[in-house]
Scaffold this active site. Structure first.
Site, PDB file in Angstrom:
ATOM      1  N   TRP A 115      -0.187   1.907   9.127  1.00  0.00           N
ATOM      2  CA  TRP A 115       0.683   1.200  10.067  1.00  0.00           C
ATOM      3  C   TRP A 115       1.958   1.969  10.362  1.00  0.00           C
ATOM      4  O   TRP A 115       2.450   1.943  11.483  1.00  0.00           O
ATOM      5  CB  TRP A 115       1.010  -0.187   9.533  1.00  0.00           C
ATOM      6  CG  TRP A 115      -0.204  -1.052   9.342  1.00  0.00           C
ATOM      7  CD1 TRP A 115      -1.404  -0.948  10.011  1.00  0.00           C
ATOM      8  CD2 TRP A 115      -0.358  -2.127   8.428  1.00  0.00           C
ATOM      9  NE1 TRP A 115      -2.279  -1.901   9.565  1.00  0.00           N
ATOM     10  CE2 TRP A 115      -1.673  -2.643   8.583  1.00  0.00           C
ATOM     11  CE3 TRP A 115       0.474  -2.705   7.478  1.00  0.00           C
ATOM     12  CZ2 TRP A 115      -2.152  -3.720   7.840  1.00  0.00           C
ATOM     13  CZ3 TRP A 115      -0.008  -3.772   6.742  1.00  0.00           C
ATOM     14  CH2 TRP A 115      -1.307  -4.268   6.924  1.00  0.00           C
ATOM     15  N   GLU A 116       2.516   2.638   9.368  1.00  0.00           N
ATOM     16  CA  GLU A 116       3.748   3.407   9.568  1.00  0.00           C
ATOM     17  C   GLU A 116       3.468   4.751  10.228  1.00  0.00           C
ATOM     18  O   GLU A 116       4.303   5.277  10.939  1.00  0.00           O
ATOM     19  CB  GLU A 116       4.450   3.668   8.233  1.00  0.00           C
ATOM     20  CG  GLU A 116       5.222   2.509   7.687  1.00  0.00           C
ATOM     21  CD  GLU A 116       6.504   2.217   8.438  1.00  0.00           C
ATOM     22  OE1 GLU A 116       7.076   3.119   9.088  1.00  0.00           O
ATOM     23  OE2 GLU A 116       6.931   1.057   8.384  1.00  0.00           O
TER      24      GLU A 116
END
Length: 158
Positions: free
Chosen positions: A14-15
């Site tokens: 996600w990052e």
């Protein structure tokens, strides 16, 4: 508690995983897995990884990015461990670490998610997370998608 390996993998997804410094889209110089460079790191051209100042201008290695994440996570894990007064399962903990990592410790402390968790209002947490879908005050589809993924993790669906 600590973030699980599964949670770390999702957080990295996600990052994003960047070996070189980049602008995160709202003016924050970032490297690795969501590591926002501090003013001291920007001025020195190094990041502190395990007590060692590592130059980042030419990029970090895979191992250095992983070590940087490992050194960043305890602040968020400790925030949850110190702030949450009820028992969570691993998926719930991992989802909240990801959320806190993304919005920051101060944001987490002031969030309705923390209040609802501590009041055992677990059914309210998905809506609490959905409120955090803006970057620079503007709706951001990427953040909305991330919140939905964190909700799925919270619910044990991923």
């Amino acid at each position: 508690m600590q973030m699980s390996e599964h949670g770390c993998g999702l957080l990295t997804q996600w990052e994003g995983f960047e070996t070189k410094a980049y602008d995160d889209g709202v003016g924050v110089l970032t490297i690795g897995v969501g590591h926002a460079l501090t003013p001291a790191e920007k001025s020195s051209g190094t990041v502190n990884i395990g007590g060692t100042a590592v130059p980042y201008a030419q990029g970090l290695t895979l191992a250095q990015v992983q070590a940087l994440l490992a050194s960043d996570l305890p602040a968020y894990e400790n925030t949850l461990n110190d702030s949450i007064a009820v028992d969570l399962n691993q998926n719930q903990f991992d989802a909240l670490v990801s959320f806190c990592f993304n919005i920051g410790i101060a944001g987490f402390h002031g969030s309705s998610a923390l209040k609802d968790v501590n009041n055992s209002a677990f059914d309210e947490v998905p809506d609490d997370l959905r409120k955090w879908n803006k970057a620079g005050g503007v709706f951001n589809q990427g953040l909305a998608n991330r919140r939905e993924n964190e909700i799925k993790l919270w619910l044990g669906q991923i």
